[in-house]
Design a protein around this motif. Sequence first.
Motif, PDB file in Angstrom:
ATOM      1  N   SER A   1     -40.615 139.986  19.800  1.00 21.19           N
ATOM      2  CA  SER A   1     -40.636 139.787  18.397  1.00 21.19           C
ATOM      3  C   SER A   1     -41.566 138.760  17.815  1.00 21.19           C
ATOM      4  O   SER A   1     -41.687 139.277  16.534  1.00 21.19           O
ATOM      5  N   ASN A   2     -42.032 137.851  18.620  1.00 17.20           N
ATOM      6  CA  ASN A   2     -43.022 136.958  17.966  1.00 17.20           C
ATOM      7  C   ASN A   2     -44.415 137.679  17.439  1.00 17.20           C
ATOM      8  O   ASN A   2     -45.128 136.944  16.874  1.00 17.20           O
ATOM      9  N   VAL A   3     -44.713 138.730  18.164  1.00 14.33           N
ATOM     10  CA  VAL A   3     -45.823 139.321  17.896  1.00 14.33           C
ATOM     11  C   VAL A   3     -46.090 139.981  16.496  1.00 14.33           C
ATOM     12  O   VAL A   3     -46.864 139.662  15.721  1.00 14.33           O
ATOM     13  N   GLY A   4     -44.825 140.581  16.230  1.00 11.65           N
ATOM     14  CA  GLY A   4     -44.998 141.111  14.853  1.00 11.65           C
ATOM     15  C   GLY A   4     -44.828 140.071  13.811  1.00 11.65           C
ATOM     16  O   GLY A   4     -45.409 139.929  12.861  1.00 11.65           O
ATOM     17  N   ILE A   5     -44.165 138.974  13.976  1.00 13.67           N
ATOM     18  CA  ILE A   5     -44.037 137.814  13.025  1.00 13.67           C
ATOM     19  C   ILE A   5     -45.480 137.227  13.031  1.00 13.67           C
ATOM     20  O   ILE A   5     -45.945 136.894  11.847  1.00 13.67           O
ATOM     21  N   LEU A   6     -46.422 137.140  14.012  1.00 14.19           N
ATOM     22  CA  LEU A   6     -47.781 136.572  13.785  1.00 14.19           C
ATOM     23  C   LEU A   6     -48.476 137.568  13.147  1.00 14.19           C
ATOM     24  O   LEU A   6     -49.300 137.118  12.316  1.00 14.19           O
ATOM     25  N   PHE A   7     -48.395 138.901  13.217  1.00 13.34           N
ATOM     26  CA  PHE A   7     -49.244 139.778  12.264  1.00 13.34           C
ATOM     27  C   PHE A   7     -49.131 139.788  10.862  1.00 13.34           C
ATOM     28  O   PHE A   7     -49.629 139.664  10.126  1.00 13.34           O
ATOM     29  N   GLY A   8     -47.467 139.315  10.902  1.00 13.58           N
ATOM     30  CA  GLY A   8     -47.133 139.286   9.454  1.00 13.58           C
ATOM     31  C   GLY A   8     -47.722 137.934   8.880  1.00 13.58           C
ATOM     32  O   GLY A   8     -48.001 137.849   7.503  1.00 13.58           O
ATOM     33  N   CYS A   9     -47.812 136.883   9.659  1.00 11.72           N
ATOM     34  CA  CYS A   9     -48.417 135.660   9.178  1.00 11.72           C
ATOM     35  C   CYS A   9     -49.969 136.070   8.766  1.00 11.72           C
ATOM     36  O   CYS A   9     -50.164 135.425   7.770  1.00 11.72           O
ATOM     37  N   ALA A  10     -50.511 136.957   9.482  1.00 12.14           N
ATOM     38  CA  ALA A  10     -52.075 137.251   9.253  1.00 12.14           C
ATOM     39  C   ALA A  10     -51.896 138.101   7.916  1.00 12.14           C
ATOM     40  O   ALA A  10     -52.992 137.502   6.923  1.00 12.14           O
ATOM     41  N   GLY A  11     -50.940 138.611   7.697  1.00 15.88           N
ATOM     42  CA  GLY A  11     -51.042 139.670   6.518  1.00 15.88           C
ATOM     43  C   GLY A  11     -50.675 138.626   5.160  1.00 15.88           C
ATOM     44  O   GLY A  11     -51.531 138.677   4.112  1.00 15.88           O
ATOM     45  N   ALA A  12     -49.611 137.814   5.350  1.00 15.43           N
ATOM     46  CA  ALA A  12     -49.264 136.998   4.336  1.00 15.43           C
ATOM     47  C   ALA A  12     -50.454 135.967   4.010  1.00 15.43           C
ATOM     48  O   ALA A  12     -50.612 135.599   2.681  1.00 15.43           O
ATOM     49  N   HIS A  13     -50.889 135.410   5.032  1.00 15.98           N
ATOM     50  CA  HIS A  13     -52.071 134.370   4.653  1.00 15.98           C
ATOM     51  C   HIS A  13     -53.334 135.132   3.782  1.00 15.98           C
ATOM     52  O   HIS A  13     -53.608 134.430   2.962  1.00 15.98           O
TER      53      HIS A  13
END
Lengths: 152, 164
Positions: B96-108
């Motif tokens: 589940s953390n992989v999706g969160i990290l990609f979300g972080c990249a998009g939000a950044h």
Amino acid sequence: MKEKTIKTIKGISIAVLVMIAIVTCLETYFWSERWQNVEWNEEIIGWQRRIIVSHIATTYLLVAVMVTFIINIFRGLKKGVIFSRCNTIVIYAGAVIYALNSFYAYTAMNAATGRYVHSIDTDMCIYPLLIIILGLLHKLAVEASEENNLTI
Amino acid sequence: MEANSSRPLRWLKGLTVAVSIYCCIYIVLLTVRAMFYIGWINIGPEPVKWIEGHEGLQCTVLSIWWFTGIAFNVLMLTFTINSTKKLKAGTLFPASNVGILFGCAGAHLLYKIATQNMPILFDARRSITLDLGYDELLITTFICIFAIVYKIAGMIAEENSLTI
């Protein structure tokens, strides 16, 4: 390890290497463009050069760290040891170099416009912290896999 | 294992607390700054100069800036808390953390685009720019690479039933 997983890991690793290559080419291209537009200030020209060169150097170092990490994964795949101790050190080194790179990146923006200002941003702390968390998790994985190998 | 891993575990807990404190402070500061811009607090940075016919655009920039800033920090908070929580259950690299990290990249990326467009709020520019600068793109790429590496580690750990 399943053949399918090995293939996927190899595929992803190659994709990462391609991404790194693109980033490196872009870095080289952008700095060759930026270098011509730098507003050199005679009073601080030494500092400007030092900051800009350090920024470029730390970017290439970061790229080298990432490539080393991927190469270690490939080596590990051959030996059957994926979580290696040397990769943990590589991750920690990456965190330190990333912090330095962020500092030089923000300061290089000022240096390029002839302003003698050292910039510090919160990005400089938070991303290295995340990388260190990954390093600690990797260390735990190394210890767990070593223990698994000892189990009969 | 317990004796060996206690030190990294302690460090992980410490870092999780540090990241959580950072994220909470950032969220509060971002919200206070948004209040300054809207004009709800009258001391501090100057409020938005509302221009007739451009209010929609100004409002969009301000909302995206605030929302993506909050989203990025909430996602980072979730990542660190999730890591420690799952670690207690024995999972090293939860999927589940992989999706969160990609979300972080998009939000950044969106946050930086919005930050770049902040002059619109003060009538210094009247159109959106996507000119991000190389360094911001580099950071987004690094977060994506970080997510991919995390994914690889997760796959290997799962394949070998690696738990602590």
